[in-house]
Design a protein around this motif. Sequence first.
Motif, PDB file in Angstrom:
ATOM      1  N   ALA A  91      46.174  38.798  42.857  1.00 13.72           N
ATOM      2  CA  ALA A  91      44.747  39.089  42.766  1.00 13.72           C
ATOM      3  C   ALA A  91      44.251  39.706  44.061  1.00 13.72           C
ATOM      4  O   ALA A  91      43.461  40.652  44.061  1.00 13.72           O
ATOM      5  N   GLN A 101      39.109  41.116  38.857  1.00 13.64           N
ATOM      6  CA  GLN A 101      40.431  40.593  39.204  1.00 13.64           C
ATOM      7  C   GLN A 101      40.368  39.094  39.514  1.00 13.64           C
ATOM      8  O   GLN A 101      41.250  38.353  39.140  1.00 13.64           O
ATOM      9  N   GLU A 102      39.300  38.709  40.171  1.00 14.10           N
ATOM     10  CA  GLU A 102      39.188  37.303  40.539  1.00 14.10           C
ATOM     11  C   GLU A 102      38.983  36.444  39.305  1.00 14.10           C
ATOM     12  O   GLU A 102      39.489  35.339  39.211  1.00 14.10           O
ATOM     13  N   LEU A 120      42.146  35.989  37.648  1.00 14.81           N
ATOM     14  CA  LEU A 120      42.931  34.989  38.378  1.00 14.81           C
ATOM     15  C   LEU A 120      42.631  33.586  37.887  1.00 14.81           C
ATOM     16  O   LEU A 120      43.542  32.790  37.637  1.00 14.81           O
TER      17      LEU A 120
END
Lengths: 691, 177
Positions: free
Chosen positions: A319, A335-336, A339
């Motif tokens: 990430a 992206q987080e 994750l």
Amino acid sequence: MERKIIELDQGWAYMLKGITKLKRILEGLTEDPFSSEDYIFLYTTIYNMCTQKPPHDYSQQLYDMYREVFDEYIASMVLPSLKEKHDEFMLSELVQRWLNHKVMVRWQSRFFHYLDRYFVARRSLPALYEVGLTCFRDLVYQEVKANARDAVISLIDKEREGEQIDRALLKNVIDIFVAIGMGQMELYEQDFEVHMLQDSGAYYSRKASSWISDDSCPDYMLKAEECLKRERDRVSHYLHISSEQKLVEKVQHELLVVYEMQLLEKEYSGCRALLRDDKVEDLSRMYRLYHKIPKGLDPVSTIFKQHVTAEGMALVQQAEDVASSQTANGGVGMQELVLVRKIIELHDKYVAYVNDCFLNHSLFHKALKEAFEVFCNKAVSGSSSAELLATFCDNILKKGGSEKLSDEAIEETLEKVVKLLAYISDKDLFAEFYRKKLARRLLFDRSANEDHEKSILTKLKQQCGAQFTSKMEGMVTDLTLARENQNSFEEYLHNNTNVNPGLDLTVTVLTTGFWPSYKSCDLSLPQEMAAALLLFNNADRLSYSEMMTQLNLTHDDLVRLLHSLSCAKYKILNKEPNTKTILQTDNFEFNSKFTDRMRRIKVPLPPVDERKRVIEDVDKDRRYAIDAALVRIMKSRKVLGHQQLVMECVEQLGRMFKPDIKAIKKRMEDLITRDYLERDKDNQNIFKYLA
Amino acid sequence: MIDPEGIETLCSDMEVDHTDVRILMLAWKMKAEKQGYFILEEWRRGLKALRADTINKLKKALPELEKEVKRPSTFVDFYSYAFRYCLTEEKQKSIDIESICELLDLVLGSQFHAQVNLFIQYLKTQNDYKVINMDQWMGFYRFCNEISFPELSNYDPNLAWPLILDNFVEWLKAKQS
């Protein structure tokens, strides 16, 4: 009537007849069996000889001669026949002789039984039966035990190698070792078991050393499992039950303990590899094999922890890499959120492992927890894990979030998110971020589903305590009440058309203290701008020159002013013509169509500021929390050593966050300055509470 | 009462500089409360304790006084007195960094030269603390006495050393490597 005295020789001659017959029967020579008259005669002979008055009371002599019968028989018949045989044949002979002997003892002791009744009892001597067995023990058993044992052991080893052996024979031989102890297991243990165990150990040691280099970990484990099964089977068929534990431990030691690390750390098939390749069955076997061995599971759980940690860290790194390769936008990006989703999946996967492969063993629960605590606290591109988690929740709970899930799926996900929270040390930081986002969802009507909002609060309350969620729950209640009030208000308006406020009025009453504080940013403009806009209170449309007259500004100032109001991002005024430059011939109209999502115009704060603000707020709260904890502890303990105080403080606060040791020290010094605490005069490491 | 001017005169009579540590020692012997002033009671107390009734005798008593102060059993008392003596305002509990540096040098400079120099250097460069309080002041003396220097091998930040000393040690170690 006087009974006729039987002399010893005479009486013994009678007995010998019976004894000889007995021996012949035992030797398998043709004889008629004993009749009851035979038996009574023999019994009575003994009886008479023992009840005769001295010097004709031959009890002592008969007792000795009883024994000598066995001695003689053993020496002349039994031992020679044993000595001429070997191995299995010797064992068969031994069993046969033992059986014979038992019969002989039984019969002979019946003939001589009267001795047991008075002579033996009166003199506290060993009973006839015992004497008989002792003869066998001392004369036969002691002679042949070594050979017998070796023969048995070599048969056992043969069976281990796959050969068929006579199990019944072994059982009978081993029964001798047990019975010869006459109630005590000592002889069995010393003369047989010890050697058997040693041999077994050596046997499996050899096997293990060749298997460990040739076999893969799963194959080795299969073999080990099979061996243990067979050894247990062996015990149940012919060894004594008391040997089971010792034998199993021995085998386990040689196969599993000695080579544990080598086995687990095999490069391509060891524990790590099995975890990597999801070999659930092999891992279950590994658990089964090692869980009975003291500390056997420790290395397995360590490797498990390392594996899970590595997988988690890899996700975090992934990430991080993606996030840094994209242009930094300062907020929590896709992206987080991905994750968080992946971490949830990882958790599901390994919880299943702990439950299924590792049968819920506490060691593995602990390993899983510690692994998650490592990577769940890593920040990704500047956002703490607390923030990520809060943002993830926000995304699920708000309208138009990126995750389109069914109600059930949402419930499930929220449940899992709350479980992850347990691993995060900065729980208070999560609470703060969550609260801010919740406020925004509630105030701007962006919450997708009230039930979900309430549900997650319930889960959070269960996990973290009522204090954790009290403010959040307060916020939700406020909104519910506000809505009800609004409805009543609208109804009232509807029923009383004469009371019309003239504009759409919505009021939301908020309880201070529940809601995060906001910098009040209403229309915040420099004076001139405000003045310019106020002009439009009286006219919809004004020309440049009209404004010039009214505002009394320089041309430069007015141009700058009007530009910012009509040609920049927010078109508060419409300009005619709609060009990008201000000309003195322009006309300006109030832009009644101006809307923004916000009721209040604001310069959007970059999310980074908010994050900083949240962190500052949380730090401040933490300082108070540490102070309170320190004072609480010292108040009750009065006197406490430094390290203990720090330890208790960390423990008390642990539910919400992990306090920094330096921060605690700083607060302690502050408390000293404020005369809450003082150092002990003689020992600077001890603190005293000052009331 | 002797005021600052008077003290200066006294110093020149005794041929001792008024910034000399021995004046501070004298103040200590007198248990003087206010910096720069000796009241009659304090004056009498000090002179009686030193068995001096003339300026000359007072001057001669100074070496003896120095020895007395430097004895470990009395030095702690003098050291903490030195701090209190510099608290001029009523509710004052700390002393600014600049003054502390001077005081440290005056009071400990001869005994713990290396530690004092480095600590002064540290105090002047760090930003965490703008003032020093009594606890930190006393902590430093203990530090000089107990901790091996410059190895710092027996310093344990997990013990109750004041945080400023933890930071000082970190700074020293970073400097040494």
